[in-house]
Design a protein around this motif. Structure first.
Motif, PDB file in Angstrom:
ATOM      1  N   MET A   1      31.887  58.094  89.769  1.00  0.00           N
ATOM      2  CA  MET A   1      32.603  59.308  90.109  1.00  0.00           C
ATOM      3  C   MET A   1      33.689  59.025  91.145  1.00  0.00           C
ATOM      4  O   MET A   1      34.779  59.580  91.054  1.00  0.00           O
ATOM      5  CB  MET A   1      31.603  60.341  90.625  1.00  0.00           C
ATOM      6  N   GLN A   2      33.398  58.164  92.096  1.00  0.00           N
ATOM      7  CA  GLN A   2      34.380  57.844  93.130  1.00  0.00           C
ATOM      8  C   GLN A   2      35.606  57.173  92.517  1.00  0.00           C
ATOM      9  O   GLN A   2      36.738  57.483  92.882  1.00  0.00           O
ATOM     10  CB  GLN A   2      33.770  56.938  94.180  1.00  0.00           C
ATOM     11  N   ARG A   3      35.355  56.251  91.604  1.00  0.00           N
ATOM     12  CA  ARG A   3      36.451  55.552  90.950  1.00  0.00           C
ATOM     13  C   ARG A   3      37.338  56.519  90.175  1.00  0.00           C
ATOM     14  O   ARG A   3      38.569  56.388  90.176  1.00  0.00           O
ATOM     15  CB  ARG A   3      35.886  54.510  89.989  1.00  0.00           C
ATOM     16  N   THR A   4      36.730  57.476  89.521  1.00  0.00           N
ATOM     17  CA  THR A   4      37.478  58.460  88.750  1.00  0.00           C
ATOM     18  C   THR A   4      38.363  59.307  89.660  1.00  0.00           C
ATOM     19  O   THR A   4      39.539  59.539  89.352  1.00  0.00           O
ATOM     20  CB  THR A   4      36.516  59.377  87.968  1.00  0.00           C
ATOM     21  N   LEU A   5      37.823  59.765  90.771  1.00  0.00           N
ATOM     22  CA  LEU A   5      38.606  60.581  91.697  1.00  0.00           C
ATOM     23  C   LEU A   5      39.750  59.786  92.317  1.00  0.00           C
ATOM     24  O   LEU A   5      40.855  60.314  92.489  1.00  0.00           O
ATOM     25  CB  LEU A   5      37.700  61.150  92.790  1.00  0.00           C
ATOM     26  N   ILE A   6      39.500  58.535  92.644  1.00  0.00           N
ATOM     27  CA  ILE A   6      40.561  57.691  93.194  1.00  0.00           C
ATOM     28  C   ILE A   6      41.652  57.476  92.149  1.00  0.00           C
ATOM     29  O   ILE A   6      42.848  57.537  92.448  1.00  0.00           O
ATOM     30  CB  ILE A   6      39.993  56.352  93.701  1.00  0.00           C
ATOM     31  N   THR A   7      41.260  57.246  90.909  1.00  0.00           N
ATOM     32  CA  THR A   7      42.232  57.051  89.831  1.00  0.00           C
ATOM     33  C   THR A   7      43.071  58.307  89.613  1.00  0.00           C
ATOM     34  O   THR A   7      44.299  58.222  89.476  1.00  0.00           O
ATOM     35  CB  THR A   7      41.512  56.667  88.522  1.00  0.00           C
ATOM     36  N   ILE A   8      42.420  59.465  89.597  1.00  0.00           N
ATOM     37  CA  ILE A   8      43.158  60.720  89.425  1.00  0.00           C
ATOM     38  C   ILE A   8      44.131  60.918  90.580  1.00  0.00           C
ATOM     39  O   ILE A   8      45.276  61.336  90.378  1.00  0.00           O
ATOM     40  CB  ILE A   8      42.179  61.906  89.302  1.00  0.00           C
ATOM     41  N   GLY A   9      43.707  60.607  91.800  1.00  0.00           N
ATOM     42  CA  GLY A   9      44.590  60.720  92.957  1.00  0.00           C
ATOM     43  C   GLY A   9      45.786  59.790  92.869  1.00  0.00           C
ATOM     44  O   GLY A   9      46.915  60.180  93.190  1.00  0.00           O
ATOM     45  N   LEU A  10      45.559  58.563  92.429  1.00  0.00           N
ATOM     46  CA  LEU A  10      46.661  57.610  92.298  1.00  0.00           C
ATOM     47  C   LEU A  10      47.636  58.018  91.194  1.00  0.00           C
ATOM     48  O   LEU A  10      48.852  57.864  91.339  1.00  0.00           O
ATOM     49  CB  LEU A  10      46.116  56.205  92.027  1.00  0.00           C
ATOM     50  N   VAL A  11      47.106  58.555  90.113  1.00  0.00           N
ATOM     51  CA  VAL A  11      47.969  59.030  89.029  1.00  0.00           C
ATOM     52  C   VAL A  11      48.799  60.219  89.505  1.00  0.00           C
ATOM     53  O   VAL A  11      50.011  60.302  89.235  1.00  0.00           O
ATOM     54  CB  VAL A  11      47.139  59.394  87.776  1.00  0.00           C
ATOM     55  N   ALA A  12      48.175  61.139  90.242  1.00  0.00           N
ATOM     56  CA  ALA A  12      48.916  62.289  90.773  1.00  0.00           C
ATOM     57  C   ALA A  12      49.999  61.832  91.745  1.00  0.00           C
ATOM     58  O   ALA A  12      51.115  62.363  91.742  1.00  0.00           O
ATOM     59  CB  ALA A  12      47.965  63.265  91.454  1.00  0.00           C
ATOM     60  N   LEU A  13      49.699  60.841  92.564  1.00  0.00           N
ATOM     61  CA  LEU A  13      50.684  60.300  93.492  1.00  0.00           C
ATOM     62  C   LEU A  13      51.851  59.658  92.743  1.00  0.00           C
ATOM     63  O   LEU A  13      53.016  59.881  93.077  1.00  0.00           O
ATOM     64  CB  LEU A  13      50.035  59.272  94.416  1.00  0.00           C
ATOM     65  N   ALA A  14      51.534  58.889  91.703  1.00  0.00           N
ATOM     66  CA  ALA A  14      52.586  58.228  90.914  1.00  0.00           C
ATOM     67  C   ALA A  14      53.472  59.253  90.222  1.00  0.00           C
ATOM     68  O   ALA A  14      54.700  59.116  90.205  1.00  0.00           O
ATOM     69  CB  ALA A  14      51.958  57.285  89.885  1.00  0.00           C
ATOM     70  N   VAL A  15      52.868  60.294  89.665  1.00  0.00           N
ATOM     71  CA  VAL A  15      53.660  61.332  88.995  1.00  0.00           C
ATOM     72  C   VAL A  15      54.550  62.040  90.005  1.00  0.00           C
ATOM     73  O   VAL A  15      55.723  62.328  89.728  1.00  0.00           O
ATOM     74  CB  VAL A  15      52.743  62.340  88.263  1.00  0.00           C
ATOM     75  N   GLY A  16      54.023  62.299  91.189  1.00  0.00           N
ATOM     76  CA  GLY A  16      54.823  62.943  92.223  1.00  0.00           C
ATOM     77  C   GLY A  16      56.000  62.097  92.664  1.00  0.00           C
ATOM     78  O   GLY A  16      57.104  62.607  92.879  1.00  0.00           O
ATOM     79  N   LEU A  17      55.785  60.799  92.792  1.00  0.00           N
ATOM     80  CA  LEU A  17      56.866  59.909  93.205  1.00  0.00           C
ATOM     81  C   LEU A  17      57.909  59.707  92.107  1.00  0.00           C
ATOM     82  O   LEU A  17      59.090  59.537  92.385  1.00  0.00           O
ATOM     83  CB  LEU A  17      56.304  58.556  93.633  1.00  0.00           C
ATOM     84  N   LEU A  18      57.452  59.744  90.867  1.00  0.00           N
ATOM     85  CA  LEU A  18      58.351  59.514  89.735  1.00  0.00           C
ATOM     86  C   LEU A  18      58.930  60.804  89.164  1.00  0.00           C
ATOM     87  O   LEU A  18      59.639  60.768  88.154  1.00  0.00           O
ATOM     88  CB  LEU A  18      57.614  58.754  88.625  1.00  0.00           C
TER      89      LEU A  18
END
Length: 66
Positions: A1-18
């Motif tokens: 579960m932790q890995r999934t939340l971290i991945t979702i956070g990183l994807v959201a960060l990447a989308v925000g930056l891009l």
């Protein structure tokens, strides 16, 4: 579960930056998106954009599970 939340956070960060480059693709203005403009304001419901994003995310998750 932790890995999934971290991945979702990183994807959201990447989308925000891009986002400046992603917005040039035309997402949010596809045929089928509902836009109602009146004197009091604007109602916007991007149903087609949501479906396209959902399909893309589903395919990506399916590829990662293989």
């Amino acid at each position: 579960m932790q890995r999934t939340l971290i991945t979702i956070g990183l994807v959201a960060l990447a989308v925000g930056l891009l986002w400046p480059w992603i917005s040039k693709l035309g997402l949010g203005r596809l045929p089928g998106d509902i836009i109602i403009e009146r004197n009091g304001g604007t109602f916007y419901f991007p149903i087609t954009t949501c479906i396209v994003i959902s399909v893309v995310v589903s395919v990506v998750f399916w590829l990662f599970r293989r």
